[in-house]
Design an enzyme around this catalytic site. Structure first.
Site, PDB file in Angstrom:
ATOM      1  N   CYS A   1       0.842  -1.199   0.000  1.00 39.33           N
ATOM      2  CA  CYS A   1       0.000   0.000   0.000  1.00 39.33           C
ATOM      3  C   CYS A   1       0.881   1.254   0.000  1.00 39.33           C
ATOM      4  O   CYS A   1       1.905   1.294   0.658  1.00 39.33           O
ATOM      5  CB  CYS A   1      -0.944   0.091   1.193  1.00 39.33           C
ATOM      6  SG  CYS A   1      -2.191  -1.172   1.233  1.00 39.33           S
TER       7      CYS A   1
ATOM      8  N   ARG B   1       6.398  -0.709  -4.053  1.00 37.67           N
ATOM      9  CA  ARG B   1       5.964  -1.266  -2.772  1.00 37.67           C
ATOM     10  C   ARG B   1       5.013  -2.435  -2.963  1.00 37.67           C
ATOM     11  O   ARG B   1       4.785  -3.207  -2.037  1.00 37.67           O
ATOM     12  CB  ARG B   1       5.256  -0.177  -1.942  1.00 37.67           C
ATOM     13  CG  ARG B   1       6.141   0.993  -1.606  1.00 37.67           C
ATOM     14  CD  ARG B   1       5.346   2.138  -1.028  1.00 37.67           C
ATOM     15  NE  ARG B   1       4.765   1.780   0.247  1.00 37.67           N
ATOM     16  CZ  ARG B   1       5.396   1.843   1.412  1.00 37.67           C
ATOM     17  NH1 ARG B   1       6.638   2.267   1.441  1.00 37.67           N
ATOM     18  NH2 ARG B   1       4.812   1.500   2.528  1.00 37.67           N
TER      19      ARG B   1
ATOM     20  N   TRP C   1      -2.734  -2.966  -1.722  1.00 38.87           N
ATOM     21  CA  TRP C   1      -2.300  -4.364  -1.726  1.00 38.87           C
ATOM     22  C   TRP C   1      -3.321  -5.072  -0.842  1.00 38.87           C
ATOM     23  O   TRP C   1      -3.314  -4.900   0.372  1.00 38.87           O
ATOM     24  CB  TRP C   1      -0.887  -4.456  -1.158  1.00 38.87           C
ATOM     25  CG  TRP C   1      -0.186  -5.747  -1.403  1.00 38.87           C
ATOM     26  CD1 TRP C   1       0.578  -6.076  -2.497  1.00 38.87           C
ATOM     27  CD2 TRP C   1      -0.122  -6.882  -0.520  1.00 38.87           C
ATOM     28  NE1 TRP C   1       1.082  -7.344  -2.350  1.00 38.87           N
ATOM     29  CE2 TRP C   1       0.673  -7.862  -1.148  1.00 38.87           C
ATOM     30  CE3 TRP C   1      -0.668  -7.162   0.729  1.00 38.87           C
ATOM     31  CZ2 TRP C   1       0.942  -9.093  -0.576  1.00 38.87           C
ATOM     32  CZ3 TRP C   1      -0.409  -8.391   1.310  1.00 38.87           C
ATOM     33  CH2 TRP C   1       0.395  -9.342   0.658  1.00 38.87           C
TER      34      TRP C   1
ATOM     35  N   ASN D   1      -3.278   2.688   4.980  1.00 37.03           N
ATOM     36  CA  ASN D   1      -2.200   1.718   4.814  1.00 37.03           C
ATOM     37  C   ASN D   1      -2.084   0.987   6.145  1.00 37.03           C
ATOM     38  O   ASN D   1      -1.776   1.597   7.158  1.00 37.03           O
ATOM     39  CB  ASN D   1      -0.908   2.478   4.474  1.00 37.03           C
ATOM     40  CG  ASN D   1       0.267   1.554   4.242  1.00 37.03           C
ATOM     41  OD1 ASN D   1       0.142   0.341   4.350  1.00 37.03           O
ATOM     42  ND2 ASN D   1       1.411   2.133   3.925  1.00 37.03           N
ATOM     43  N   GLY D   2      -2.373  -0.313   6.164  1.00 40.72           N
ATOM     44  CA  GLY D   2      -2.278  -1.066   7.416  1.00 40.72           C
ATOM     45  C   GLY D   2      -3.422  -2.044   7.564  1.00 40.72           C
ATOM     46  O   GLY D   2      -4.121  -2.347   6.588  1.00 40.72           O
TER      47      GLY D   2
ATOM     48  N   GLU E   1      19.523 -17.413   0.559  1.00 37.36           N
ATOM     49  CA  GLU E   1      19.218 -16.158  -0.130  1.00 37.36           C
ATOM     50  C   GLU E   1      19.224 -16.360  -1.654  1.00 37.36           C
ATOM     51  O   GLU E   1      18.364 -15.834  -2.363  1.00 37.36           O
ATOM     52  CB  GLU E   1      20.214 -15.064   0.287  1.00 37.36           C
ATOM     53  CG  GLU E   1      20.189 -13.787  -0.532  1.00 37.36           C
ATOM     54  CD  GLU E   1      18.823 -13.110  -0.620  1.00 37.36           C
ATOM     55  OE1 GLU E   1      17.912 -13.457   0.147  1.00 37.36           O
ATOM     56  OE2 GLU E   1      18.664 -12.237  -1.503  1.00 37.36           O
TER      57      GLU E   1
ATOM     58  N   LYS F   1      16.017 -15.647  -4.018  1.00 35.62           N
ATOM     59  CA  LYS F   1      16.042 -14.695  -5.127  1.00 35.62           C
ATOM     60  C   LYS F   1      15.433 -15.306  -6.384  1.00 35.62           C
ATOM     61  O   LYS F   1      14.632 -14.704  -7.067  1.00 35.62           O
ATOM     62  CB  LYS F   1      17.501 -14.294  -5.385  1.00 35.62           C
ATOM     63  CG  LYS F   1      17.746 -12.934  -5.829  1.00 35.62           C
ATOM     64  CD  LYS F   1      17.443 -11.795  -4.882  1.00 35.62           C
ATOM     65  CE  LYS F   1      16.473 -11.969  -3.831  1.00 35.62           C
ATOM     66  NZ  LYS F   1      16.288 -11.284  -2.700  1.00 35.62           N
TER      67      LYS F   1
ATOM     68  N   GLU G   1      11.590 -15.781  -6.172  1.00 33.33           N
ATOM     69  CA  GLU G   1      10.801 -14.555  -6.266  1.00 33.33           C
ATOM     70  C   GLU G   1      10.558 -14.113  -7.702  1.00 33.33           C
ATOM     71  O   GLU G   1       9.477 -13.644  -8.034  1.00 33.33           O
ATOM     72  CB  GLU G   1      11.524 -13.411  -5.534  1.00 33.33           C
ATOM     73  CG  GLU G   1      11.487 -13.545  -4.034  1.00 33.33           C
ATOM     74  CD  GLU G   1      12.247 -12.422  -3.364  1.00 33.33           C
ATOM     75  OE1 GLU G   1      11.634 -11.662  -2.617  1.00 33.33           O
ATOM     76  OE2 GLU G   1      13.469 -12.295  -3.588  1.00 33.33           O
TER      77      GLU G   1
ATOM     78  N   HIS H   1      20.996 -36.413   5.666  1.00 34.42           N
ATOM     79  CA  HIS H   1      19.982 -36.600   6.715  1.00 34.42           C
ATOM     80  C   HIS H   1      18.565 -36.542   6.161  1.00 34.42           C
ATOM     81  O   HIS H   1      17.605 -36.414   6.922  1.00 34.42           O
ATOM     82  CB  HIS H   1      20.180 -35.548   7.811  1.00 34.42           C
ATOM     83  CG  HIS H   1      21.546 -35.611   8.424  1.00 34.42           C
ATOM     84  ND1 HIS H   1      21.935 -36.650   9.237  1.00 34.42           N
ATOM     85  CD2 HIS H   1      22.627 -34.806   8.268  1.00 34.42           C
ATOM     86  CE1 HIS H   1      23.206 -36.454   9.593  1.00 34.42           C
ATOM     87  NE2 HIS H   1      23.640 -35.346   9.013  1.00 34.42           N
TER      88      HIS H   1
ATOM     89  N   LYS I   1       7.267  -4.655  -1.708  1.00 35.13           N
ATOM     90  CA  LYS I   1       8.628  -4.277  -1.338  1.00 35.13           C
ATOM     91  C   LYS I   1       8.753  -4.019   0.154  1.00 35.13           C
ATOM     92  O   LYS I   1       9.721  -4.388   0.779  1.00 35.13           O
ATOM     93  CB  LYS I   1       9.023  -3.021  -2.119  1.00 35.13           C
ATOM     94  CG  LYS I   1      10.419  -2.508  -1.844  1.00 35.13           C
ATOM     95  CD  LYS I   1      11.442  -3.368  -2.537  1.00 35.13           C
ATOM     96  CE  LYS I   1      12.861  -2.958  -2.269  1.00 35.13           C
ATOM     97  NZ  LYS I   1      13.797  -4.059  -2.535  1.00 35.13           N
TER      98      LYS I   1
HETATM   99  C1  F6R Z   1      13.261 -10.394  -0.743  1.00 39.18           C
HETATM  100  C2  F6R Z   1      12.974  -9.228   0.069  1.00 39.18           C
HETATM  101  C3  F6R Z   1      12.269  -9.440   1.352  1.00 39.18           C
HETATM  102  C4  F6R Z   1      12.731  -8.416   2.406  1.00 39.18           C
HETATM  103  C5  F6R Z   1      11.883  -8.530   3.669  1.00 39.18           C
HETATM  104  C6  F6R Z   1      12.321  -7.528   4.706  1.00 39.18           C
HETATM  105  O1  F6R Z   1      13.941 -10.090  -1.903  1.00 39.18           O
HETATM  106  O2  F6R Z   1      13.263  -8.133  -0.298  1.00 39.18           O
HETATM  107  O3  F6R Z   1      12.410 -10.742   1.821  1.00 39.18           O
HETATM  108  O4  F6R Z   1      14.072  -8.633   2.711  1.00 39.18           O
HETATM  109  O5  F6R Z   1      10.546  -8.327   3.366  1.00 39.18           O
HETATM  110  O6  F6R Z   1      12.275  -6.232   4.205  1.00 39.18           O
HETATM  111  P1  F6R Z   1      13.185  -5.085   4.778  1.00 39.18           P
HETATM  112  O7  F6R Z   1      14.586  -5.392   4.376  1.00 39.18           O
HETATM  113  O8  F6R Z   1      12.669  -3.842   4.152  1.00 39.18           O
HETATM  114  O9  F6R Z   1      13.005  -5.121   6.263  1.00 39.18           O
END
Ligand code: F6R
Length: 592
Positions: free
Chosen positions: A2, A27, A72, A98-99, A469, A473, A476, A492, A587
């Site tokens: 949002c 976002r 969102w 937003n929330g 990680e 990536k 996503e 295991h 985001k």
């Molecule tokens: C993945 C990604 C998310 C953020 C997570 C925390 O690519 O960006 O997993 O890392 O939502 O977000 P921040 O870093 O803004 O606290």
């Protein structure tokens, strides 16, 4: 998650707001809406899906005041009706939020009993009706909104546009809100971040939770929500480097941000020994040291805790910000919590910090976005200074956080200068890394694996978090099932998943666990896996392909994650996916 935008000025409000919302797109959203005031009436335009070309949107021209929102969906499906802003029954004001209103059911039942009708499934409409209820006794909208807000549970930020005057009110709790004022004081902006209006002004007012802002008669005033008292505020200037949003000739923000890492890992550590000293001393005398984050930032928290253990010899424990329950009574005075976050607005992480603070522990943080809630809650504040990260999938923020953690751990054992030199060396190697030849190698690998659905990534020691990680990536951006494991888990149980042709990525660095890692790779290879090596350790004969990363010693997690970012990018492109805005993701995860 949002986005909120408000404008009062002398420009076309619809255009300014649409542009603002487009700059908040990163976002994450599924629908959007704009409300402007024209001829003493509020006009609303809402749509499902993407905003499109700003120049083509001319639904509500000739207005100079308005608000906008990217939604969102949380309560109620993705429909035009559920999109914000929402009208009051008499159409005298509109609200965007937003929330999440956590007590929404309770409030809705109470309001229904009092005769209020609901036309959407949103929790936002509950806020609208609640304000209407307060307006039965109190005639002033600002005061009614303040009292209604005090009845809401959860993290909510709301923005209200009133019909009668050029009047915008916004209240913040949890979700971000920042105000902008043009140098000539003719234009006012309210938004979820400074990036959305940074092309208009660099003068901002950061707001805290439970503060209310009112823009009326071309004047901005700030109030405490608790008692309605007016408070003073400071106008701050932001640096252009902190707000520049441009693809700079690249097709997507993601590839631009991947390439930028050659510099951002250095920027994140652009601190002097003195600037780190206070935190270093606090860490040395801390009872317990914790690191915390979620998602990618959670993996960076894991990597930083690893460095604090391995290099600084501190017994650092990594925590997931959404799994803190069992630690609530353990964290207390004398402890330090290091929070990792790109946005600084992640609800899970902020909640973890709230009880950390309440329990008397100190908070340190490494955050990318200026003026964020996390930074403001921190006793020791650090910025990763990577510039705006627009692609929803985090790349440069992760490596910046890891780089900073490496410097911090070395500073604890008096190896500050050495660590700085190592970071500079890796930054230099990366300056020659992003070649056409590398891109072609990855594209050709992508071509061989693009039809597979299940992939595994194995890492060990300092590359364990890279396996997690790296896999995240690719998930996503490609929507493929990539799973990262500690190579030690293989025997295991995990090896049961490996079949003929199963792609398995093995991260091999020239480190003390390399023999174990190579053995794990050999074991999956012996079971017919399509084995790909990634790292600085020379190619093993059985790898079908080997993506070499620069020699980086303890900084290998930075260089080894980059091939995964590139695989994610090029595979996403081949699959025709939305690279910078992958499906379902936001985001900044500002709700729990
Ligand atoms: C993945 C990604 C998310 C953020 C997570 C925390 O690519 O960006 O997993 O890392 O939502 O977000 P921040 O870093 O803004 O606290």
């Amino acid at each position: 998650m949002c986005g909120i935008f408000g404008y009062i000025g002398d420009k076309d409000a619809e255009k300014v707001i649409t542009e603002g919302l487009k700059r908040l797109e990163y976002r994450g959203y599924d629908s959007w809406g704009i409300a402007v005031k024209k001829d003493d009436k509020i006009h609303i335009h809402k749509k499902i899906g993407e905003i499109g070309d700003v120049e083509e949107i001319k639904q509500l021209p000739g207005a100079f005041v308005g608000i906008g929102h990217t939604r969102w969906a949380t309560h109620g499906g993705v429909t035009k009706n559920n999109a914000h802003p929402h009208f009051s029954t008499d159409m005298s004001f509109v609200v965007a939020q937003n929330g999440i209103v956590e007590n929404f059911q309770e409030l809705k039942s109470m309001l229904e009993e009092k005769g209020f009708k609901f036309e959407t499934q949103t929790d936002t409409e509950v806020i609208v009706r609640l304000i209407e209820l307060k307006l039965r006794d109190i005639k002033e909208l600002r005061e009614a909104a303040r009292l209604a807000f005090l009845d809401l549970k959860g993290r909510n930020t709301i923005i209200i546009l009133e019909q009668n005057t050029d009047h915008i009110i916004a209240i913040r709790n949890g979700s971000p809100l920042v105000a902008g004022i043009s140098a000539d004081r003719k234009e006012y902006f309210l938004a979820s971040d400074i990036l959305s209006f940074a092309h208009h002004t660099d003068q901002v007012v950061f707001m805290n939770d439970y503060q209310m802002v009112e823009i009326k008669d071309r004047k901005l005033s700030l109030f405490e929500v608790e008692n309605g008292n007016e408070i003073e505020y400071k106008i701050q200037k932001v640096e252009p480097g902190e707000v520049n949003i441009d693809k700079e000739g690249h097709e997507h923000f993601m590839i631009k941000e991947i390439i930028e890492q050659q510099y951002t890992i250095k920027e994140a550590t652009n601190y002097t020994k003195d600037e780190l000293a206070e935190l270093v001393e606090a860490l040395k005398s801390a009872k317990n040291v914790y690191t915390v984050g979620a998602g990618t930032a959670g993996y960076a928290a894991g990597q930083i805790a690893y460095y604090l253990r391995k290099i600084a010899k501190l017994n650092a424990v990594e925590l997931k910000s959404y799994e803190m329950e069992s630690y609530k009574d353990l964290i207390g005075e004398g402890d330090i919590m290091i929070a990792i976050s790109q946005s600084g607005e992640t609800a899970d992480t902020i909640e973890a910090l709230e009880f950390t603070k309440k329990n008397g522990a100190k908070i340190a943080s490494i955050v990318n976005m200026m003026g964020s809630t996390t930074t403001r809650m921190s006793d020791y504040k650090f910025y990763s200074r990577s510039g705006p990260e627009i692609c929803v999938a985090s790349t440069k923020a992760f490596t910046a956080q890891v780089s900073w953690g490496y410097l911090l751990a070395n500073a604890v054992v008096d190896k500050f200068e050495e660590a700085k030199a190592n970071i500079a060396k890796v930054s230099e190697s990366l300056q020659n890394y992003f070649t056409e030849e590398l891109f072609e190698q990855i594209k050709s690998l992508v071509d061989r694996i693009k039809d597979q659905e299940h992939f595994f990534v194995l890492g060990r020691g300092m590359n364990y978090y890279v396996s997690l990680e790296g896999a995240l990536k690719v998930k996503e951006i490609t929507y493929k099932h990539f799973e990262g494991f500690a190579a030690g888990e293989l025997k295991h149980g995990v090896i049961a998943l490996v079949d003929k042709g199963t792609p398995v990525f093995c991260i091999v660095s020239d480190d003390e666990v390399k023999n174990d890692m190579v053995s794990a790779a050999a074991e999956v290879n012996a079971r017919g896996a399509f084995t790909v090596g990634i790292g600085d350790n020379p190619k093993q004969a059985f790898f079908e392909d080997f993506i070499e990363a620069p020699q980086a010693g303890d900084l290998s997690p930075i260089t080894n994650v980059i091939p995964f970012q590139l695989i994610s990018y090029f595979l996403g492109v081949v699959l025709g996916n939305n690279i910078d805005k992958p499906r379902n993701l936001a985001k900044s995860v500002t709700v729990k």
